[in-house]
Design an enzyme around this catalytic site. Structure first.
Site, short mmCIF file in Angstrom:
data_model
loop_
_atom_site.label_atom_id
_atom_site.label_comp_id
_atom_site.label_asym_id
_atom_site.label_seq_id
_atom_site.Cartn_x
_atom_site.Cartn_y
_atom_site.Cartn_z
NE ARG A 102 -3.87 2.25 2.65
CZ ARG A 102 -3.88 2.86 3.79
NH1 ARG A 102 -3.10 2.60 4.50
NH2 ARG A 102 -4.48 3.80 3.84
CG HIS A 160 -1.14 5.20 -0.39
ND1 HIS A 160 -1.65 5.76 0.75
CD2 HIS A 160 -1.88 4.16 -1.03
CE1 HIS A 160 -3.13 5.37 0.75
NE2 HIS A 160 -3.31 4.25 -0.15
CB VAL A 205 1.11 11.28 -4.53
CG1 VAL A 205 1.18 13.05 -4.25
CG2 VAL A 205 -0.27 11.06 -4.09
CG ASP A 230 8.64 11.35 -5.91
OD1 ASP A 230 7.97 10.58 -4.88
OD2 ASP A 230 8.60 12.66 -5.81
CG ASN A 288 -0.63 8.89 2.26
OD1 ASN A 288 -1.07 8.02 1.56
ND2 ASN A 288 -0.24 9.85 1.58
N PRO A 305 -7.01 7.61 -4.98
CG PRO A 305 -6.68 5.78 -6.50
CD PRO A 305 -5.84 6.75 -5.85
CG HIS A 350 -8.28 -3.96 -1.79
ND1 HIS A 350 -9.13 -3.41 -1.79
CD2 HIS A 350 -7.09 -3.15 -1.16
CE1 HIS A 350 -8.80 -1.78 -1.82
NE2 HIS A 350 -7.54 -2.02 -1.59
#
Length: 325
Positions: free
Chosen positions: A69, A73, A77, A81, A100, A166, A196
């Site tokens: 996850r 995440h 975004v 990086d 987050n 999302p 999931h």
């Protein structure tokens, strides 16, 4: 890792019964990444990361889902990086955004980076460490293996306001747009939702769906009634902390059971059930997952690793993953 070494590793993994998949290696390899990027400066980089990851995830299997996850995440975004790993004294970095706040497993990435810094200081980026940790964590829980091209650089910018991930309450059109905007396909959406198959959420994200879905004290009618009753037994209306399995009955095993659950109306999130509201994603859920999921997951994770990457002289190689140099 050179191709000949990858092939040798695949033979070993196959003997051990580990699912392996070889994505199209030409995908993105001309964009500054290389399967053997650290061969001169840190030839055992992958081995060092794998050792640390296996040590942590073997002790606490739930970290596999957490690290997977975390990687998703981060990549969604500003690209892959490692901007999610940055801390801010003002609490305005990506990791401080609401989606987050429940991300965990930072200690695994930090431990792997610390081990690399002892062996090869200033060489391996945190972005590459996170990509390897996510892959190796999945492997520990019997998920598929895939090659991870390396050479990403670390970003210097991390903004809470940009963490537009999302949502678990998103409908299918919103989900498809989120993925398309990142250059990922509808099939990638169906496949990566399969992450999931492992992990947990909490009653905080479940209760609105089973107690007050439309503001009238009702539940989401797209859900299996028996599943709703089971969730209500587990999550009382004011309970926001109790953990809930993402894949009911099989949350600790990387397999295709998640798709069976979704097909039966037992998707935990609105975004899980939404897969049944599009012909392509529904077709994947119903027909394809059991046949090709491991290979498909490897393909999609391989693609994910190229999202908006920094290479060459862009960004930096952080000394510590939580702060810029």
């Amino acid at each position: 890792m050179a191709l000949k070494n990858i092939l040798a590793l695949l033979v070993v993994l196959s003997v051990l019964g580990v699912s392996v998949a070889i994505p199209n290696l030409s995908l993105g390899l001309g964009r500054g990444l290389d399967l053997d990027y650290y061969r001169n400066q840190c030839p055992n980089a992958e081995g060092i990361v794998r050792r640390v990851t296996v040590e942590y995830v073997t002790r606490q299997k739930s970290l596999a889902a957490a690290l997977l996850r975390m990687y998703f995440h981060d990549c969604f975004v500003r690209g892959c990086d490692a901007s999610l790993l940055l801390k801010s004294p003002n609490k305005d970095a990506e990791r401080d955004a609401i989606p987050n706040l429940s991300v965990r497993g930072y200690e695994v990435v930090d431990a792997a980076k610390k081990a690399l810094e002892k062996k090869c200081p200033g060489v391996v980026s945190c972005a590459d460490v996170l990509a390897l940790v996510a892959r190796d964590a999945v492997l520990v829980v019997n998920g598929p293996w895939w090659p991870v091209p390396l050479g990403r650089r670390d970003g210097r910018i991390s903004r809470k306001s940009e963490a537009n991930l999302p949502s678990p309450f998103a409908n299918i059109d919103q989900l498809k747009k989120s993925f398309w905007d990142k250059g990922l396909s509808t099939k990638d959406l169906a496949v990566l939702s399969g992450a999931h198959t492992i992990g947990i959420s909490s009653c905080a994200l479940v209760n609105p769906r089973v107690y007050n879905f439309t503001g009238k004290g009702d539940f989401d009618k797209s859900m299996n009634l028996g599943y709703v009753r089971a969730l209500k037994r587990k999550c009382k209306p004011t309970d926001f902390r109790t953990p809930v399995d993402l894949d009911p009955g099989s949350a600790k095993k990387f397999d295709t059971h998640y798709y069976n659950a979704v097909a039966q109306g037992k998707g935990l999130f609105v975004s899980d059930s939404a897969l049944l509201n599009d012909v392509d994603t529904k077709n994947y859920v119903i027909k394809q997952a059991g046949v090709s999921f491991n290979k498909d997951f490897a393909d999609s994770m391989y693609k994910l690793g190229f999202l908006d990457i920094l290479t060459g002289k862009q960004g930096e190689i952080r000394k510590k993953c939580s702060s810029v140099n």
